[in-house]
Write a protein that holds these residues in place. Structure first.
Motif, PDB file in Angstrom:
ATOM      1  N   GLN A 185      13.030 -30.263   1.106  1.00  0.00           N
ATOM      2  CA  GLN A 185      13.815 -31.694   1.377  1.00  0.00           C
ATOM      3  C   GLN A 185      15.229 -31.580   0.466  1.00  0.00           C
ATOM      4  N   PRO A 186      15.992 -30.712   0.961  1.00  0.00           N
ATOM      5  CA  PRO A 186      17.175 -30.471   0.313  1.00  0.00           C
ATOM      6  C   PRO A 186      18.160 -31.528   0.331  1.00  0.00           C
ATOM      7  N   ARG A 187      19.058 -31.868  -0.718  1.00  0.00           N
ATOM      8  CA  ARG A 187      19.946 -32.681  -1.050  1.00  0.00           C
ATOM      9  C   ARG A 187      21.054 -32.653  -0.150  1.00  0.00           C
ATOM     10  N   GLU A 188      21.288 -31.144   0.278  1.00  0.00           N
ATOM     11  CA  GLU A 188      22.198 -31.216   1.251  1.00  0.00           C
ATOM     12  C   GLU A 188      22.127 -31.665   2.589  1.00  0.00           C
ATOM     13  N   ALA A 189      22.935 -31.643   3.651  1.00  0.00           N
ATOM     14  CA  ALA A 189      22.876 -32.339   4.950  1.00  0.00           C
ATOM     15  C   ALA A 189      21.409 -31.728   5.755  1.00  0.00           C
ATOM     16  N   MET A 190      20.850 -32.364   6.202  1.00  0.00           N
ATOM     17  CA  MET A 190      19.596 -32.090   6.981  1.00  0.00           C
ATOM     18  C   MET A 190      20.102 -31.675   8.459  1.00  0.00           C
ATOM     19  N   GLU A 191      19.303 -30.779   8.969  1.00  0.00           N
ATOM     20  CA  GLU A 191      19.618 -30.434  10.455  1.00  0.00           C
ATOM     21  C   GLU A 191      18.817 -30.543  11.472  1.00  0.00           C
ATOM     22  N   PHE A 192      18.873 -30.997  12.671  1.00  0.00           N
ATOM     23  CA  PHE A 192      18.005 -31.024  13.905  1.00  0.00           C
ATOM     24  C   PHE A 192      18.360 -29.971  14.857  1.00  0.00           C
ATOM     25  N   LYS A 193      17.523 -29.300  15.401  1.00  0.00           N
ATOM     26  CA  LYS A 193      17.615 -28.449  16.391  1.00  0.00           C
ATOM     27  C   LYS A 193      16.608 -28.519  17.597  1.00  0.00           C
ATOM     28  N   ALA A 194      16.862 -28.472  18.570  1.00  0.00           N
ATOM     29  CA  ALA A 194      16.250 -28.549  19.899  1.00  0.00           C
ATOM     30  C   ALA A 194      15.027 -27.988  19.543  1.00  0.00           C
ATOM     31  N   GLY A 195      13.776 -28.792  19.915  1.00  0.00           N
ATOM     32  CA  GLY A 195      12.418 -28.157  19.473  1.00  0.00           C
ATOM     33  C   GLY A 195      11.917 -28.804  18.121  1.00  0.00           C
ATOM     34  N   SER A 196      12.700 -29.544  17.375  1.00  0.00           N
ATOM     35  CA  SER A 196      12.433 -29.745  15.767  1.00  0.00           C
ATOM     36  C   SER A 196      11.483 -31.238  16.079  1.00  0.00           C
ATOM     37  N   ASP A 197      11.081 -31.596  15.048  1.00  0.00           N
ATOM     38  CA  ASP A 197      10.322 -32.759  15.182  1.00  0.00           C
ATOM     39  C   ASP A 197      11.158 -34.083  15.630  1.00  0.00           C
ATOM     40  N   PRO A 198      10.761 -34.851  16.309  1.00  0.00           N
ATOM     41  CA  PRO A 198      11.595 -35.959  16.861  1.00  0.00           C
ATOM     42  C   PRO A 198      11.802 -36.978  15.683  1.00  0.00           C
ATOM     43  N   ARG A 199      10.961 -37.028  14.673  1.00  0.00           N
ATOM     44  CA  ARG A 199      11.481 -38.008  13.501  1.00  0.00           C
ATOM     45  C   ARG A 199      12.912 -37.590  12.731  1.00  0.00           C
ATOM     46  N   THR A 200      13.148 -36.246  12.804  1.00  0.00           N
ATOM     47  CA  THR A 200      14.332 -35.856  12.231  1.00  0.00           C
ATOM     48  C   THR A 200      15.661 -36.325  12.913  1.00  0.00           C
ATOM     49  N   LEU A 201      15.465 -36.084  14.035  1.00  0.00           N
ATOM     50  CA  LEU A 201      16.493 -36.602  15.101  1.00  0.00           C
ATOM     51  C   LEU A 201      16.541 -38.213  14.911  1.00  0.00           C
ATOM     52  N   ARG A 202      15.269 -39.125  15.031  1.00  0.00           N
ATOM     53  CA  ARG A 202      15.492 -40.450  14.666  1.00  0.00           C
ATOM     54  C   ARG A 202      16.269 -40.774  13.372  1.00  0.00           C
ATOM     55  N   ASP A 203      15.749 -39.971  12.290  1.00  0.00           N
ATOM     56  CA  ASP A 203      16.674 -40.354  10.915  1.00  0.00           C
ATOM     57  C   ASP A 203      18.075 -40.112  10.949  1.00  0.00           C
ATOM     58  N   ALA A 204      18.454 -39.098  11.832  1.00  0.00           N
ATOM     59  CA  ALA A 204      19.805 -38.681  11.961  1.00  0.00           C
ATOM     60  C   ALA A 204      20.614 -39.811  12.754  1.00  0.00           C
ATOM     61  N   MET A 205      19.788 -40.248  14.101  1.00  0.00           N
ATOM     62  CA  MET A 205      20.369 -41.356  14.585  1.00  0.00           C
ATOM     63  C   MET A 205      20.491 -42.762  13.787  1.00  0.00           C
ATOM     64  N   GLY A 206      19.507 -42.816  12.831  1.00  0.00           N
ATOM     65  CA  GLY A 206      19.569 -44.031  12.083  1.00  0.00           C
ATOM     66  C   GLY A 206      20.717 -44.199  11.132  1.00  0.00           C
ATOM     67  N   CYS A 207      21.460 -43.122  10.796  1.00  0.00           N
ATOM     68  CA  CYS A 207      22.840 -42.977  10.171  1.00  0.00           C
ATOM     69  C   CYS A 207      23.758 -43.686  11.023  1.00  0.00           C
ATOM     70  N   PHE A 208      23.661 -44.143  12.269  1.00  0.00           N
ATOM     71  CA  PHE A 208      24.635 -44.753  12.939  1.00  0.00           C
ATOM     72  C   PHE A 208      24.402 -45.979  12.867  1.00  0.00           C
ATOM     73  N   ALA A 209      25.152 -46.971  12.093  1.00  0.00           N
ATOM     74  CA  ALA A 209      24.833 -48.481  11.739  1.00  0.00           C
ATOM     75  C   ALA A 209      25.010 -49.090  13.251  1.00  0.00           C
ATOM     76  N   THR A 210      24.240 -49.971  13.498  1.00  0.00           N
ATOM     77  CA  THR A 210      24.291 -50.908  14.557  1.00  0.00           C
ATOM     78  C   THR A 210      23.973 -52.131  14.459  1.00  0.00           C
ATOM     79  N   GLY A 211      24.493 -53.157  15.417  1.00  0.00           N
ATOM     80  CA  GLY A 211      23.973 -54.351  15.453  1.00  0.00           C
ATOM     81  C   GLY A 211      22.558 -54.385  16.005  1.00  0.00           C
ATOM     82  N   ILE A 212      21.931 -55.602  16.242  1.00  0.00           N
ATOM     83  CA  ILE A 212      20.338 -55.763  16.759  1.00  0.00           C
ATOM     84  C   ILE A 212      20.635 -56.901  17.840  1.00  0.00           C
TER      85      ILE A 212
END
Length: 366
Positions: A198-225
């Motif tokens: 769980q490094p403090r530097e940037a996390m990375e998603f690669k194709a085939g990785s678990d979808p939660r990592t991609l979800r967390d990455a997408m969650g860094c884009f602030a949106t309305g609801i």
């Protein structure tokens, strides 16, 4: 430090101490059965100093002899707590709390946690822990002698060997003159594991990785609801919460929303000739929650009125768009619904309700 409450299995309230900066990587501490969160206090303080956000959890109080013998309520409690956290923590569990954590993360653990540390987990007298270990498809560290000296004769090596992504550390191999030395050795093992998993530097998603990592990455884009609405074939209003929404074109006036194929309202939205998109304001957080919850009567006590096309428009929204179905595109586990805007109404003096890193956020205008 702040005291927070989580909702456990059956609505039970679970207390926890929250320590550190909410933007730091998270660690969830789980005590031994029969102990309180105070057992982890010193470890939690040290983890905060090392740049971690710590949630120090209390297990539920035993309701009686039957619950004392069953791990099931504790397991469901832990899964509920993890689902309420904004990001995946590394779970650190001591003693029989390790039984709880291993079972809670044995199915889809990679979606709930970034790693698991089991400290002084005893031989399981209630079931085959080696079978549980085989299902732990996330990085796992087993620490022996982290809290007290351990008898090597009872170390369940079959459990360690069954871990798909496991590693072990024996604190008793160190030169430990004092209890404080043991604690320092335990912290050293924890921090070494955290820095790798769980490094403090940037996390990375690669194709085939678990979808939660991609979800967390997408969650860094602030949106309305938004809440997307339509009328069913029977004329009843339907709607769901969505934050995958964007403008597509000004000429012609097009927008799109992304709808999960698994959503209960998906068939209605696929078939609707018209639909509405209601952008929420700061006072509509309860509405957002209600329209995101399965089994709710979403329009009960919800003021709304039909627009010019008949679609339901929610009272008090920041913006309401009425759209004519323009096109539909299949996209993985979602479909993209493109609408031609036929009418828009908005109130620019309200604050928007925002979503960022798995939590509601607010933007207060000066």
């Amino acid at each position: 430090m702040s005291l927070i409450q989580y909702k456990g299995f059956g609505g039970v309230s679970l207390s926890a101490d929250m320590l550190g900066d909410e933007n730091d990587p998270a660690v969830l501490l789980v005590p031994d059965i029969g102990q309180r969160r105070a057992m982890w206090r010193d470890v939690g303080d040290a983890l905060v100093l090392s740049g971690r956000r710590v949630v120090n959890l209390d297990l539920r109080e035993d309701a009686g002899p039957e619950e004392s013998r069953s791990l099931a309520p504790h397991v469901e409690d832990l899964r509920a707590v993890l689902a309420q956290m904004g990001s995946r923590p590394v779970v650190v569990a001591g003693g029989r709390g390790g039984w709880i954590a291993a079972r809670a993360l044995g199915l889809d653990g990679a979606h709930l946690a970034a790693g698991l540390v089991l400290v002084d987990v005893p031989v399981d007298q209630q079931g085959p822990m080696d079978d549980v270990a085989a299902r732990l498809a996330l990085p796992t560290l087993v620490v022996r002698g982290g809290l007290a000296p351990v008898n090597d004769d009872i170390i369940p090596n079959a459990f360690d060997a069954a871990l798909p992504l496991g590693e072990t550390a024996h604190i008793d191999d160190c030169d430990l003159a004092l209890a404080s030395d043991r604690k320092e050795a335990l912290l050293g093992q924890l921090l070494e594991f955290l820095e790798r998993r769980q490094p403090r530097e940037a996390m990375e998603f690669k194709a085939g990785s678990d979808p939660r990592t991609l979800r967390d990455a997408m969650g860094c884009f602030a949106t309305g609801i938004t809440i997307v609405t339509a009328l069913g074939a029977d004329g009843a209003p339907v709607g769901l919460t969505a934050n995958s929404f964007t403008s597509v074109s000004l000429d012609p006036p097009l927008l799109l929303v992304c709808i999960a194929n698994s959503a209960g309202t998906a068939p209605t939205l696929r078939a609707a000739r018209h639909f509405g998109v209601n952008v929420l304001q700061i006072g509509q957080q309860p509405t957002s929650n209600r329209f995101a919850t399965k089994g709710e009567d979403r329009f009960a006590n919800q003021p709304w009125a039909p627009g010019q096309t008949g679609v339901p428009l929610l009272d008090g929204s920041l913006v309401s768009f009425e759209c004519q179905h323009e096109s539909l595109h299949e996209a993985g586990d979602h479909f993209i619904l493109v609408g031609r805007v036929v009418r828009a109404q908005f109130e620019p003096h309200r604050d928007p309700l925002l979503y960022f890193r798995g939590k509601y956020r607010r933007l207060h205008f000066a």
